[in-house]
Motif scaffolding. Structure first.
Motif, mmCIF file in Angstrom:
data_model
loop_
_atom_site.group_PDB
_atom_site.id
_atom_site.type_symbol
_atom_site.label_atom_id
_atom_site.label_comp_id
_atom_site.label_asym_id
_atom_site.label_seq_id
_atom_site.Cartn_x
_atom_site.Cartn_y
_atom_site.Cartn_z
ATOM 1 N N ALA A 74 9.978 2.416 -7.793
ATOM 2 C CA ALA A 74 8.528 2.354 -7.936
ATOM 3 C C ALA A 74 7.944 3.524 -8.710
ATOM 4 O O ALA A 74 6.766 3.503 -9.066
ATOM 5 C CB ALA A 74 7.887 2.300 -6.547
ATOM 6 N N THR A 76 4.365 12.172 -0.111
ATOM 7 C CA THR A 76 4.456 10.785 0.331
ATOM 8 C C THR A 76 5.913 10.336 0.227
ATOM 9 O O THR A 76 6.799 11.145 -0.078
ATOM 10 C CB THR A 76 3.515 9.866 -0.479
ATOM 11 O OG1 THR A 76 3.469 8.580 0.170
ATOM 12 C CG2 THR A 76 3.967 9.698 -1.922
ATOM 13 N N LEU A 103 0.832 1.500 -2.149
ATOM 14 C CA LEU A 103 1.655 2.652 -2.520
ATOM 15 C C LEU A 103 0.993 3.555 -3.549
ATOM 16 O O LEU A 103 0.996 4.780 -3.407
ATOM 17 C CB LEU A 103 3.000 2.149 -3.063
ATOM 18 C CG LEU A 103 3.915 3.189 -3.722
ATOM 19 C CD1 LEU A 103 4.341 4.234 -2.712
ATOM 20 C CD2 LEU A 103 5.114 2.496 -4.341
ATOM 21 N N TYR A 104 0.418 2.970 -4.599
ATOM 22 C CA TYR A 104 0.018 3.796 -5.733
ATOM 23 C C TYR A 104 -1.185 4.709 -5.483
ATOM 24 O O TYR A 104 -1.257 5.791 -6.080
ATOM 25 C CB TYR A 104 -0.139 2.925 -6.982
ATOM 26 C CG TYR A 104 1.230 2.492 -7.449
ATOM 27 C CD1 TYR A 104 2.069 3.369 -8.123
ATOM 28 C CD2 TYR A 104 1.736 1.244 -7.109
ATOM 29 C CE1 TYR A 104 3.346 3.002 -8.489
ATOM 30 C CE2 TYR A 104 3.022 0.867 -7.472
ATOM 31 C CZ TYR A 104 3.819 1.758 -8.168
ATOM 32 O OH TYR A 104 5.090 1.402 -8.510
ATOM 33 N N GLY A 144 6.264 -2.012 -4.645
ATOM 34 C CA GLY A 144 7.122 -1.087 -5.361
ATOM 35 C C GLY A 144 7.938 -1.732 -6.460
ATOM 36 O O GLY A 144 8.348 -1.062 -7.416
ATOM 37 N N VAL A 155 14.898 6.033 0.819
ATOM 38 C CA VAL A 155 13.533 6.569 0.774
ATOM 39 C C VAL A 155 13.588 8.020 0.289
ATOM 40 O O VAL A 155 14.416 8.808 0.754
ATOM 41 C CB VAL A 155 12.877 6.504 2.164
ATOM 42 C CG1 VAL A 155 11.484 7.107 2.131
ATOM 43 C CG2 VAL A 155 12.836 5.061 2.656
ATOM 44 N N PRO A 162 2.126 5.388 4.105
ATOM 45 C CA PRO A 162 1.804 3.963 4.116
ATOM 46 C C PRO A 162 1.317 3.531 5.483
ATOM 47 O O PRO A 162 1.495 4.232 6.484
ATOM 48 C CB PRO A 162 3.147 3.301 3.770
ATOM 49 C CG PRO A 162 4.183 4.298 4.173
ATOM 50 C CD PRO A 162 3.567 5.647 3.965
ATOM 51 N N LEU A 221 8.507 0.808 5.385
ATOM 52 C CA LEU A 221 8.771 2.222 5.129
ATOM 53 C C LEU A 221 8.195 3.091 6.251
ATOM 54 O O LEU A 221 8.861 4.005 6.750
ATOM 55 C CB LEU A 221 8.181 2.623 3.773
ATOM 56 C CG LEU A 221 8.665 3.935 3.160
ATOM 57 C CD1 LEU A 221 8.470 3.924 1.647
ATOM 58 C CD2 LEU A 221 7.962 5.146 3.749
ATOM 59 N N CYS A 257 8.644 6.997 -0.961
ATOM 60 C CA CYS A 257 8.933 5.665 -1.505
ATOM 61 C C CYS A 257 10.291 5.687 -2.190
ATOM 62 O O CYS A 257 10.977 6.719 -2.214
ATOM 63 C CB CYS A 257 7.836 5.181 -2.450
ATOM 64 S SG CYS A 257 7.717 6.039 -4.001
ATOM 65 N N SER A 310 3.968 -1.310 7.455
ATOM 66 C CA SER A 310 4.951 -1.359 6.372
ATOM 67 C C SER A 310 6.341 -0.995 6.884
ATOM 68 O O SER A 310 6.495 -0.215 7.829
ATOM 69 C CB SER A 310 4.552 -0.406 5.239
ATOM 70 O OG SER A 310 4.760 0.938 5.626
#
Length: 303
Positions: A249, A243, A229-230, A105, A170, A199, A205, A245, A203
């Motif tokens: 990011a 999702t 992530l992407y 991120g 988050v 994720p 997160l 994050c 992770s």
């Protein structure tokens, strides 16, 4: 004790065994015979009057004494690197290298932008930027493979100095036309009514999500899971999925209008922090220290 042994070839061979995990592999990396490596390790242990490794069937693992010696070796070589840069600076050569290990991120957009800004003022500084999972960031900083670690953290890490800490809550991330996109705040209960792109379980997160859902008796059933992530971010752009994050990011996507990021009211979702980490007790090279200050200034400007 013959302290000169700590500055000789034996120490180099010792560290290669530490990294390789076996004498045979260390010898292959050094392009010498395994017996030569074994002799140097035996010499170290004889001079220091202690064993440095636990010998196991599948390799060699540092014991407590070995850990102390490895820490000494890393710090010695890092100090040599720093002094070399200081000497170049005295000669007027404004050069240097900054090695950064960062989670995805931060490595994808945030850090490259800040590095480019920094280099407009100090063009002689070069950067090595590696993208790693959080545990690998910590390992690289602790073992001296990176000058700076940039990651998210849930708790303090042994042997590391936190140079900079900033909240990194988050967010729930979704397409701009998603039914929840215009909400000012959401709960996980609301979010779980939609497909989830999550994720991987390892992770930090995902661990936060799992903790929060467990506390509330909620169940996560992702339609897509990824270690990166992407792919998740790009998946939600064209679907009704959500999702999670941090804001850092997502800046390019948010600026383009393709995505919306909505704060979550759940307690655990607001306990993450962005951290810049260094090895505790290490005197960082001037270039690395200057870049940390650049990071601090950038975050201060954002409020």
């Amino acid at each position: 004790m013959n302290q000169r042994v700590l500055q000789e070839m034996a120490l180099r061979y010792f560290m290669e065994v530490v990294h390789a995990g076996s004498v045979t592999e260390a010898a292959a990396r050094l392009d010498v015979a395994p017996s030569a490596v074994s002799r140097q390790i035996a010499r170290l242990e004889r001079e220091l009057d202690t064993l440095l490794f636990d010998r196991r069937a599948r390799g060699m693992v540092l014991n407590s004494a070995g850990e102390l010696l490895a820490a000494h070796a890393r710090r010695t070589w890092l100090d040599i690197e720093r002094v070399t840069e200081d000497i170049l600076a005295l000669r007027g050569l404004r050069v240097g290298q900054v090695r950064i290990a960062a989670t995805e991120g931060f490595a994808y957009e945030f850090l490259p932008t800040l590095i480019a800004q920094f280099q407009t003022q100090r063009p002689g500084i070069v950067f090595l930027l590696d993208m790693c999972v959080q545990s690998e960031v910590v390992r690289r900083v602790r073992e001296g493979e990176a000058d700076i670690g940039v990651t998210v953290s849930l708790s303090s890490e042994r042997g590391l100095e936190v140079e900079l800490r900033h909240p990194a809550p988050v967010l729930a991330v979704m397409a701009a036309k998603h039914p929840l996109a215009l909400k000012r705040q959401l709960s996980l209960t609301q979010v779980l009514a939609y497909p989830l792109a999550l994720p991987a379980p390892a992770s930090t997160l995902r661990q936060l999500l799992d903790i929060s859902c467990s506390r509330q008796g909620l169940h996560l059933e992702p339609v897509v899971t990824s270690t990166h992530l992407y792919p998740l971010v790009n998946y939600v752009i064209g679907t009704q999925a959500i999702t999670f994050c941090g804001e850092t990011a997502l800046r390019q996507h948010l600026a383009s209008g393709a995505l919306r990021a909505v704060p979550l009211r759940d307690r655990e979702m607001n306990e993450r922090h962005f951290e810049v980490q260094s090895l505790a007790g290490r005197h960082l090279p001037d270039a690395a220290r200057a870049f940390i200050n650049h990071l601090r200034d950038a975050l201060a400007r954002e409020g």
